[in-house]
Motif scaffolding. Structure first.
Motif, mmCIF file in Angstrom:
data_model
loop_
_atom_site.group_PDB
_atom_site.id
_atom_site.type_symbol
_atom_site.label_atom_id
_atom_site.label_comp_id
_atom_site.label_asym_id
_atom_site.label_seq_id
_atom_site.Cartn_x
_atom_site.Cartn_y
_atom_site.Cartn_z
ATOM 1 N N PRO A 137 0.801 -1.233 0.000
ATOM 2 C CA PRO A 137 0.000 0.000 0.000
ATOM 3 C C PRO A 137 0.830 1.278 0.000
ATOM 4 C CG PRO A 137 0.054 -0.916 2.197
ATOM 5 C CD PRO A 137 0.814 -1.879 1.329
ATOM 6 N N VAL A 138 1.697 1.398 -0.976
ATOM 7 C CA VAL A 138 2.520 2.612 -1.074
ATOM 8 C C VAL A 138 2.649 2.989 -2.545
ATOM 9 C CG1 VAL A 138 4.662 1.243 -1.064
ATOM 10 C CG2 VAL A 138 4.755 3.663 -0.471
ATOM 11 N N VAL A 139 2.578 4.280 -2.819
ATOM 12 C CA VAL A 139 2.860 4.798 -4.156
ATOM 13 C C VAL A 139 4.279 5.354 -4.087
ATOM 14 C CG1 VAL A 139 2.118 6.350 -6.001
ATOM 15 C CG2 VAL A 139 0.413 5.386 -4.446
ATOM 16 N N LEU A 140 5.227 4.660 -4.698
ATOM 17 C CA LEU A 140 6.637 5.055 -4.571
ATOM 18 C C LEU A 140 6.983 6.279 -5.394
ATOM 19 C CD1 LEU A 140 8.563 1.638 -4.552
ATOM 20 C CD2 LEU A 140 8.189 3.204 -2.627
ATOM 21 N N GLY A 141 6.330 6.422 -6.544
ATOM 22 C CA GLY A 141 6.598 7.599 -7.363
ATOM 23 C C GLY A 141 7.854 7.495 -8.207
ATOM 24 N N PHE A 147 6.856 -4.087 -14.920
ATOM 25 C CA PHE A 147 6.445 -4.316 -16.304
ATOM 26 C C PHE A 147 7.134 -3.359 -17.276
ATOM 27 C CE2 PHE A 147 2.784 -5.830 -13.768
ATOM 28 C CZ PHE A 147 2.670 -7.112 -14.260
ATOM 29 N N LEU B 11 -3.080 -4.734 -15.128
ATOM 30 C CA LEU B 11 -2.075 -5.208 -14.179
ATOM 31 C C LEU B 11 -0.807 -4.369 -14.228
ATOM 32 C CD1 LEU B 11 -2.317 -9.095 -14.487
ATOM 33 C CD2 LEU B 11 -2.357 -7.789 -12.367
ATOM 34 N N ASP B 12 -0.524 -3.802 -15.403
ATOM 35 C CA ASP B 12 0.665 -2.967 -15.528
ATOM 36 C C ASP B 12 0.344 -1.478 -15.387
ATOM 37 O OD1 ASP B 12 -0.624 -3.400 -17.970
ATOM 38 O OD2 ASP B 12 1.217 -3.395 -19.165
ATOM 39 N N LEU B 131 -7.920 5.903 -2.357
ATOM 40 C CA LEU B 131 -7.745 5.277 -3.672
ATOM 41 C C LEU B 131 -8.622 4.035 -3.722
ATOM 42 C CD1 LEU B 131 -3.834 5.188 -3.991
ATOM 43 C CD2 LEU B 131 -5.356 6.550 -5.442
ATOM 44 N N ILE B 133 -9.045 1.176 -6.368
ATOM 45 C CA ILE B 133 -8.440 0.729 -7.622
ATOM 46 C C ILE B 133 -8.918 -0.669 -7.971
ATOM 47 C CG2 ILE B 133 -6.271 0.229 -8.819
ATOM 48 C CD1 ILE B 133 -4.918 2.296 -7.085
ATOM 49 N N THR B 135 -8.284 -3.700 -10.410
ATOM 50 C CA THR B 135 -7.231 -4.202 -11.290
ATOM 51 C C THR B 135 -7.782 -5.304 -12.183
ATOM 52 O OG1 THR B 135 -5.585 -3.684 -9.599
ATOM 53 C CG2 THR B 135 -4.915 -5.189 -11.364
ATOM 54 N N PHE B 147 -0.344 6.268 -12.760
ATOM 55 C CA PHE B 147 0.584 6.967 -11.872
ATOM 56 C C PHE B 147 1.719 7.640 -12.643
ATOM 57 C CE2 PHE B 147 -1.232 3.584 -9.163
ATOM 58 C CZ PHE B 147 -1.690 4.357 -8.110
ATOM 59 N N SER B 148 2.341 8.602 -11.994
ATOM 60 C CA SER B 148 3.528 9.229 -12.580
ATOM 61 C C SER B 148 4.517 9.514 -11.454
ATOM 62 C CB SER B 148 3.142 10.515 -13.305
ATOM 63 O OG SER B 148 2.633 11.456 -12.386
ATOM 64 N N ALA B 149 5.597 10.196 -11.783
ATOM 65 C CA ALA B 149 6.655 10.443 -10.805
ATOM 66 C C ALA B 149 6.146 11.291 -9.639
ATOM 67 C CB ALA B 149 7.834 11.141 -11.483
ATOM 68 N N LEU B 150 6.691 11.016 -8.466
ATOM 69 C CA LEU B 150 6.355 11.772 -7.260
ATOM 70 C C LEU B 150 7.638 12.229 -6.584
ATOM 71 C CD1 LEU B 150 3.688 9.520 -5.479
ATOM 72 C CD2 LEU B 150 3.282 11.621 -6.785
ATOM 73 N N PRO B 151 7.567 13.354 -5.885
ATOM 74 C CA PRO B 151 8.757 13.804 -5.156
ATOM 75 C C PRO B 151 9.121 12.859 -4.015
ATOM 76 C CG PRO B 151 6.872 15.257 -4.725
ATOM 77 C CD PRO B 151 6.469 14.324 -5.829
ATOM 78 N N ALA B 152 8.137 12.196 -3.425
ATOM 79 C CA ALA B 152 8.405 11.269 -2.311
ATOM 80 C C ALA B 152 7.286 10.235 -2.267
ATOM 81 C CB ALA B 152 8.472 12.032 -0.993
ATOM 82 N N PRO B 153 7.561 9.059 -1.692
ATOM 83 C CA PRO B 153 6.522 8.021 -1.598
ATOM 84 C C PRO B 153 5.319 8.487 -0.778
ATOM 85 C CG PRO B 153 8.686 7.089 -1.139
ATOM 86 C CD PRO B 153 8.859 8.588 -1.168
ATOM 87 N N LEU B 154 4.159 7.971 -1.130
ATOM 88 C CA LEU B 154 2.926 8.228 -0.374
ATOM 89 C C LEU B 154 2.431 6.890 0.171
ATOM 90 C CD1 LEU B 154 1.035 10.558 -2.901
ATOM 91 C CD2 LEU B 154 2.286 11.262 -0.839
ATOM 92 N N HIS B 155 2.263 6.837 1.469
ATOM 93 C CA HIS B 155 1.820 5.595 2.107
ATOM 94 C C HIS B 155 0.311 5.592 2.299
ATOM 95 C CE1 HIS B 155 5.870 4.060 2.993
ATOM 96 N NE2 HIS B 155 6.182 5.347 2.997
#
Lengths: 178, 178
Positions: A137-141, A147, B11-12, B131, B133, B135, B147-155
Motif C-alpha cells: 500500500p505505497v505509491v513510490l513515485g 512491467f 495489471l501494468d 484510492l 483501484i 485491477t 501513476f507518474s513520478a512523485l517527489p516522495a513516496p505516499l503511504h
C-alpha cells in the motif's frame, strides 16, 4: 512445465525504489512472521531463474542465502559466483527459449522467474504462465518497474486473491488463451 | 472533506490502452450486470473533478451521460461545454488547491477525482485521501498510465479488498500518516 512470477510491487508497479532499495517491502509490521505463502510457493517450484541485478541484490542482503532450490542466474557478463554459493547457484547464458528448454530437459519443470528485466523478457516472449503479485500500500513515485512495453496485450485469469498483514493484496493469475 | 480516486487499471497500471481506448475494461463477461460498486460509491460523493481528456472520452462514449452528480472539468483551454450538458458540467480552471477550496466552499465536500493527469496532479500535491483501484487481469504493455513520478513516496492503508466477476480485484486504500 510452467514459468511463474512471484513478486511484490508498490501500487504504482515498482519492485524497487529510486535507489534500487526494497526496504519499503519490510516496513509493514509483521508480528506473526508471516512469510506470505513464500514457503508454500517454493515447495512447488523446481528452480529459480533470475537476472544478474536481482542476484547481486540478494547476495547483498545481510541474511543467509534464502533459497533451498537451485538458482540459475541469467548473465552474459558474470564469469563466476562466490565460492560459498558454488553448490547453489549456476550461471546460464543464451536465448531465453533455449535456456528454458535446457532447464526443462534437466528436469526443472516448474520455474520461478524473478527480477524485473528477467520477468519483462519472459513476458515479451509470452513465456509467463502464472503471475503471483503482492501489492503493497505505497505509491513510490519512481523506481525499478515490474512491467515494460509489450508488442500486444497478455490476458490472464484471476485464480484467487488474499490479503496479508491487513496491508498486502496478493493475487494469483494464470495465462488465459486470448 | 475528501478527494477519492475510483478507477480501473490493467495489471501494468494503464487506464487506457495504446490507442487511448478502454474497450478492454468491458471485455470481461458481466452476465449479472454488476456495476462493481459504482452506484454505492457515487452515492457518497458530492461532485466529480476530471481533466479535459477524460471529459472528452466520456462525451465520446455512445451512452447516456453517466453521472448524476455535478461534474467539474479542469481545463485552461475549453471555453464551452455541449448544450446538452450545460446543466451537468462546469468548466473550472486554476491552481489545484484553489479549485478544491472553491468547490469545498460551494458545499462539495467529497470529490471524485478522475482521469490520469488529474489524479497524477492531485497525488503530486498529496491531495488524495482515498484510492479505490480495480485491477483487471490483463497486461496491456503500453497506454496511458495511472501513476507518474512523485517527489516522495505516499503511504496508504488497505481498508478492504474485494473481487468482481471472478476477474477484477478492487482494493480500497486510505492515505496513512507517514
Amino acid at each position: 512445465m510452467s514459468n511463474t512470477v512471484y513478486i511484490a510491487t508498490s501500487l504504482d508497479g515498482y519492485i524497487a525504489d529510486k535507489d534500487g532499495k526494497v526496504d519499503w517491502l519490510h516496513a509493514i509490521p509483521n508480528p506473526t512472521g508471516s512469510d506470505m505463502g513464500f514457503a508454500d510457493f517454493m515447495a512447488r517450484i523446481d528452480a529459480i531463474v533470475m537476472g544478474r541485478n536481482t542476484f547481486e541484490t540478494v547476495v547483498g542482503f545481510d541474511v543467509p542465502w534464502p533459497y533451498d532450490k537451485p538458482v540459475f542466474v541469467l548473465s552474459n557478463t558474470l564469469k563466476t559466483v562466490p565460492d560459498a554459493l558454488a553448490d547453489k547457484v549456476q550461471l546460464i547464458a543464451g536465448e531465453l527459449d533455449a535456456v528454458v528448454s535446457e532447464l526443462n530437459a534437466q528436469g526443472y519443470q516448474h520455474l520461478y522467474i524473478d527480477g524485473g528485466k528477467t520477468v519483462q523478457s519472459f513476458l515479451r516472449q509470452d513465456r509467463i504462465d502464472e503471475l503471483i503479485i503482492a501489492t503493497l500500500p505505497v505509491v513510490l513515485g519512481g523506481g525499478i518497474p515490474l512491467f515494460s512495453a509489450l508488442p500486444a496485450p497478455l490476458h490472464f485469469k484471476l485464480v484467487k486473491t488474499q490479503t496479508h498483514l491487513d496491508a498486502i493484496v496478493q493475487s494469483f493469475y494464470q495465462r488465459a488463451t486470448d
